[in-house]
Write a protein that holds these residues in place. Sequence first.
Motif, PDB file in Angstrom:
ATOM      1  N   ALA A   8       0.832  -1.202   0.000  1.00 51.35           N
ATOM      2  CA  ALA A   8       0.000   0.000   0.000  1.00 51.35           C
ATOM      3  C   ALA A   8       0.867   1.254   0.000  1.00 51.35           C
ATOM      4  CB  ALA A   8      -0.932  -0.006   1.211  1.00 51.35           C
ATOM      5  N   GLU A   9       1.925   1.250   0.802  1.00 52.72           N
ATOM      6  CA  GLU A   9       2.825   2.400   0.835  1.00 52.72           C
ATOM      7  C   GLU A   9       3.537   2.577  -0.495  1.00 52.72           C
ATOM      8  OE1 GLU A   9       5.520   2.179   4.089  1.00 52.72           O
ATOM      9  OE2 GLU A   9       3.964   2.367   5.620  1.00 52.72           O
ATOM     10  N   ARG A  10       3.927   1.472  -1.118  1.00 55.63           N
ATOM     11  CA  ARG A  10       4.622   1.567  -2.399  1.00 55.63           C
ATOM     12  C   ARG A  10       3.695   2.119  -3.478  1.00 55.63           C
ATOM     13  NH1 ARG A  10       9.190  -0.807  -4.239  1.00 55.63           N
ATOM     14  NH2 ARG A  10       9.953  -0.081  -2.226  1.00 55.63           N
ATOM     15  N   ARG A  11       2.461   1.642  -3.508  1.00 58.34           N
ATOM     16  CA  ARG A  11       1.504   2.157  -4.489  1.00 58.34           C
ATOM     17  C   ARG A  11       1.242   3.646  -4.250  1.00 58.34           C
ATOM     18  NH1 ARG A  11      -1.921  -1.462  -7.238  1.00 58.34           N
ATOM     19  NH2 ARG A  11      -3.717  -0.110  -6.954  1.00 58.34           N
ATOM     20  N   GLN A  12       1.180   4.024  -2.965  1.00 57.35           N
ATOM     21  CA  GLN A  12       0.981   5.435  -2.626  1.00 57.35           C
ATOM     22  C   GLN A  12       2.152   6.275  -3.121  1.00 57.35           C
ATOM     23  OE1 GLN A  12      -1.708   6.963  -0.657  1.00 57.35           O
ATOM     24  NE2 GLN A  12      -0.721   8.690  -1.652  1.00 57.35           N
ATOM     25  N   ALA A  13       3.369   5.770  -2.917  1.00 58.52           N
ATOM     26  CA  ALA A  13       4.566   6.508  -3.348  1.00 58.52           C
ATOM     27  C   ALA A  13       4.589   6.672  -4.860  1.00 58.52           C
ATOM     28  CB  ALA A  13       5.822   5.779  -2.868  1.00 58.52           C
ATOM     29  N   MET A  61      -5.597   9.438  -9.966  1.00 61.90           N
ATOM     30  CA  MET A  61      -6.803  10.266  -9.925  1.00 61.90           C
ATOM     31  C   MET A  61      -7.533  10.081  -8.594  1.00 61.90           C
ATOM     32  SD  MET A  61      -8.295   9.704 -13.798  1.00 61.90           S
ATOM     33  CE  MET A  61      -9.688  10.829 -13.657  1.00 61.90           C
ATOM     34  N   ARG A  62      -7.581   8.843  -8.139  1.00 62.28           N
ATOM     35  CA  ARG A  62      -8.245   8.567  -6.863  1.00 62.28           C
ATOM     36  C   ARG A  62      -7.493   9.244  -5.711  1.00 62.28           C
ATOM     37  NH1 ARG A  62      -8.315   3.448  -7.295  1.00 62.28           N
ATOM     38  NH2 ARG A  62     -10.386   3.379  -8.210  1.00 62.28           N
ATOM     39  N   GLU A  63      -6.178   9.205  -5.754  1.00 66.26           N
ATOM     40  CA  GLU A  63      -5.381   9.848  -4.715  1.00 66.26           C
ATOM     41  C   GLU A  63      -5.620  11.352  -4.701  1.00 66.26           C
ATOM     42  OE1 GLU A  63      -2.669  11.184  -1.941  1.00 66.26           O
ATOM     43  OE2 GLU A  63      -3.661   9.253  -2.194  1.00 66.26           O
ATOM     44  N   LEU A  64      -5.668  11.965  -5.871  1.00 68.08           N
ATOM     45  CA  LEU A  64      -5.919  13.400  -5.962  1.00 68.08           C
ATOM     46  C   LEU A  64      -7.280  13.743  -5.374  1.00 68.08           C
ATOM     47  CD1 LEU A  64      -5.075  16.203  -6.986  1.00 68.08           C
ATOM     48  CD2 LEU A  64      -6.086  15.593  -9.200  1.00 68.08           C
ATOM     49  N   ALA A  65      -8.292  12.956  -5.734  1.00 64.32           N
ATOM     50  CA  ALA A  65      -9.642  13.204  -5.213  1.00 64.32           C
ATOM     51  C   ALA A  65      -9.673  13.079  -3.695  1.00 64.32           C
ATOM     52  CB  ALA A  65     -10.625  12.221  -5.847  1.00 64.32           C
ATOM     53  N   GLN A  66      -8.949  12.118  -3.143  1.00 66.02           N
ATOM     54  CA  GLN A  66      -8.946  11.920  -1.693  1.00 66.02           C
ATOM     55  C   GLN A  66      -8.296  13.088  -0.969  1.00 66.02           C
ATOM     56  OE1 GLN A  66      -7.056   8.080  -1.316  1.00 66.02           O
ATOM     57  NE2 GLN A  66      -8.976   6.968  -1.550  1.00 66.02           N
ATOM     58  N   ILE A  68      -8.377  16.251  -1.916  1.00 68.36           N
ATOM     59  CA  ILE A  68      -9.348  17.342  -1.920  1.00 68.36           C
ATOM     60  C   ILE A  68     -10.502  17.039  -0.964  1.00 68.36           C
ATOM     61  CG2 ILE A  68     -10.958  18.664  -3.357  1.00 68.36           C
ATOM     62  CD1 ILE A  68      -9.074  18.018  -5.744  1.00 68.36           C
ATOM     63  N   GLU A  69     -10.973  15.796  -1.002  1.00 64.58           N
ATOM     64  CA  GLU A  69     -12.096  15.406  -0.150  1.00 64.58           C
ATOM     65  C   GLU A  69     -11.749  15.504   1.327  1.00 64.58           C
ATOM     66  OE1 GLU A  69     -12.939  11.526  -1.562  1.00 64.58           O
ATOM     67  OE2 GLU A  69     -13.836  12.231  -3.449  1.00 64.58           O
ATOM     68  N   ALA A  70     -10.502  15.225   1.675  1.00 65.78           N
ATOM     69  CA  ALA A  70     -10.091  15.286   3.081  1.00 65.78           C
ATOM     70  C   ALA A  70     -10.238  16.702   3.626  1.00 65.78           C
ATOM     71  CB  ALA A  70      -8.650  14.800   3.225  1.00 65.78           C
ATOM     72  N   ARG A  71      -9.882  17.702   2.813  1.00 66.07           N
ATOM     73  CA  ARG A  71     -10.028  19.093   3.242  1.00 66.07           C
ATOM     74  C   ARG A  71     -11.499  19.493   3.321  1.00 66.07           C
ATOM     75  NH1 ARG A  71      -6.463  20.336  -0.878  1.00 66.07           N
ATOM     76  NH2 ARG A  71      -8.106  21.622  -1.809  1.00 66.07           N
ATOM     77  N   ILE A  72     -12.261  19.076   2.331  1.00 63.61           N
ATOM     78  CA  ILE A  72     -13.676  19.431   2.293  1.00 63.61           C
ATOM     79  C   ILE A  72     -14.413  18.838   3.493  1.00 63.61           C
ATOM     80  CG2 ILE A  72     -15.835  18.998   1.045  1.00 63.61           C
ATOM     81  CD1 ILE A  72     -14.240  19.324  -1.540  1.00 63.61           C
TER      82      ILE A  72
END
Length: 212
Positions: A8-13, A61-66, A68-72
């Motif tokens: 999971a960390e590697r995919r995140q990186a 794309m999913r990471e980017l959305a997350q 933004i969603e975290a701030r909202i």
Amino acid sequence: MPKIVDPAERRQAVADAVLRVAAREGLEHASLRNVAEEAGLAVGSVRHYFAGSSELMIFAMRELAQRIEARIRIHAAALLDPARGTDPHERTGRRERTVRLLAETLPLDAGRREESALWLSFVTAARTRPELRPRAAELQSGLDELVRRVLIESERTGGTAPGLDLDLETRRLSALLDGLTLQAVQHPDLIGPDELRAVLRRHLDTLAAPPS
């Protein structure tokens, strides 16, 4: 002993590397090779976690959305709580909380401008890359749903005139946010954060209920 790698960390990186490359050089340069180099990995390591470029783009794309969603979510927790009252004396405070919530989707600073530019890049790419379209549609529907919930709550608490055409006003406000985002990304020197907020406030004024 061999180093234990958290998948999971590697995919995140790797997803973070995609966003950095795309922000710096454009989405068209976010190839597996360039992303692997950015992440400090071999191409084979990237392929171990992502079957190909399309899967990698969708994950990014999913990471980017997350992000933004975290701030909202921080702003939405209080504003969209149905248990809150409808005291008319709270309208001014609620109006400003509404502005802050919706403004989180706008490029108000360098970080959010970069996120907005990435979002526009992904949406544009989805026009010619069918595999990205469902995720792009999901991003748009998420914005529409946020706007719709804001309008429903505003009407419930007396912030907007009763009998609002919810479908029409959702589309109108969502289109305004999209248009402001596009203009501020393309012309950051011409439309700054104060003007972005001012336009948003003026739009909300057109929906406001008359003073009681």
